[in-house]
Design an enzyme around this catalytic site. Sequence first.
Site, PDB file in Angstrom:
ATOM      1  N   LYS A 128      18.701  13.446  35.109  1.00 59.21           N
ATOM      2  CA  LYS A 128      19.928  13.073  35.206  1.00 59.21           C
ATOM      3  C   LYS A 128      20.402  11.900  33.995  1.00 59.21           C
ATOM      4  O   LYS A 128      21.136  11.279  33.464  1.00 59.21           O
ATOM      5  CB  LYS A 128      20.171  12.856  36.333  1.00 59.21           C
ATOM      6  CG  LYS A 128      20.949  14.433  36.516  1.00 59.21           C
ATOM      7  CD  LYS A 128      20.527  14.902  38.412  1.00 59.21           C
ATOM      8  CE  LYS A 128      21.123  16.086  38.431  1.00 59.21           C
ATOM      9  NZ  LYS A 128      20.763  15.878  39.827  1.00 59.21           N
ATOM     10  N   ASP A 162      28.868  14.399  42.207  1.00 55.15           N
ATOM     11  CA  ASP A 162      28.460  16.284  42.655  1.00 55.15           C
ATOM     12  C   ASP A 162      29.730  16.910  42.525  1.00 55.15           C
ATOM     13  O   ASP A 162      29.231  17.791  42.794  1.00 55.15           O
ATOM     14  CB  ASP A 162      27.225  16.227  43.259  1.00 55.15           C
ATOM     15  CG  ASP A 162      26.256  16.010  42.796  1.00 55.15           C
ATOM     16  OD1 ASP A 162      26.286  16.669  41.773  1.00 55.15           O
ATOM     17  OD2 ASP A 162      25.213  15.111  43.359  1.00 55.15           O
ATOM     18  N   GLN A 190      20.095  13.189  45.398  1.00 59.20           N
ATOM     19  CA  GLN A 190      19.662  13.580  44.779  1.00 59.20           C
ATOM     20  C   GLN A 190      19.477  14.874  46.251  1.00 59.20           C
ATOM     21  O   GLN A 190      18.652  14.207  47.317  1.00 59.20           O
ATOM     22  CB  GLN A 190      18.436  14.015  44.301  1.00 59.20           C
ATOM     23  CG  GLN A 190      17.532  15.049  43.403  1.00 59.20           C
ATOM     24  CD  GLN A 190      18.782  16.093  42.760  1.00 59.20           C
ATOM     25  OE1 GLN A 190      19.646  15.112  42.034  1.00 59.20           O
ATOM     26  NE2 GLN A 190      18.345  17.089  42.699  1.00 59.20           N
TER      27      GLN A 190
END
Length: 280
Positions: free
Chosen positions: A50, A117, A94
């Site tokens: 990412k 997200d 994460q």
Amino acid sequence: MPAKIIDGNKIAKSILENIKNKVKNMKEKPGLALVLVGNNPASEVYVNFKEKDSKEAGFYCERYNLSEETSEIDLLKLIGDLNQKESLHGILVQLPLPSHIDEKLIINSILPHKDVDGFTPLSLGNLICENMILAPATARAVIYLVESTGVRIEGKNAVVLGRSNIVGKPTAMMLLERNATVTICHSKTKYLAGYTKKADILVVAVGKQNLIRKDMVKEGAVVIDVGINRVNGKLVGDVDFENVKEVAGYITPVPGGVGPMTRAMLMDNTLKAMGLSKKI
Ligand code: NAD
């Protein structure tokens, strides 16, 4: 006739190239914060990817590597600070987090317009109300891949295997929004093949190697394999790819299907988040 392979790498590359070209001409750059807590090797690999993607896209990126012992309160404080930073338009924590940290509480603390997200209850709720802010990247990736085939979603029987908040449910909602007739199957579903055999569009997001065999798939179906399983150091999906491709119309490989597209959609969500910040 064997299925056409949907090349997620190729599609993702062109999306990322497009984003890069847009960002090149921007004075202010989209900003993404990546937060990694602990030493989970898979999480570290994902965050590395990412970070690489966001730098290549020309984004401003801040990465936080926090120790396994980080307290919930310290993580909440960090997110509070990142929420306030104008240079950051997206915040990604994460998952999974270490077990002493309440994941829901942490995700909930991200401002919805920075939730790249798409995991906060508000983002997921908006998906159901068809008032989307930022949709989960993997669900967006699935829809993009199906649409890339030229097969119309409207009116099709879509079957989604898996009902997680981050993949199965949002994917099902997005298919429903596009007027598919959607069935969600899960760990308690009896006689799975009875559902999968009727699917014009089959999305498999379970995490079990070879769950979907050739005799479970309708001829000509679009098969999207979200699953990631590590077998003898190799990545494989949930679908018995070699055999299912003999009956499917279109199929995604693992690796090279949903994975790279999820990464591309995350970058696209960050760009979108920057647009949202201007409206607030
Ligand atoms: P999860 O463990 O939260 O959910 C798995 C789901 O599968 C559950 O809803 C469960 O009810 C269902 N399930 C279990 N056994 C089943 C069975 N026999 N038949 C039907 N359904 C069954 O997992 P998740 O986070 O939703 O991820 C699913 C898979 O997708 C995992 O392999 C994960 O690694 C992968 N994934 C891939 C990407 C990507 O970018 N490619 C992104 C996210 C997740």
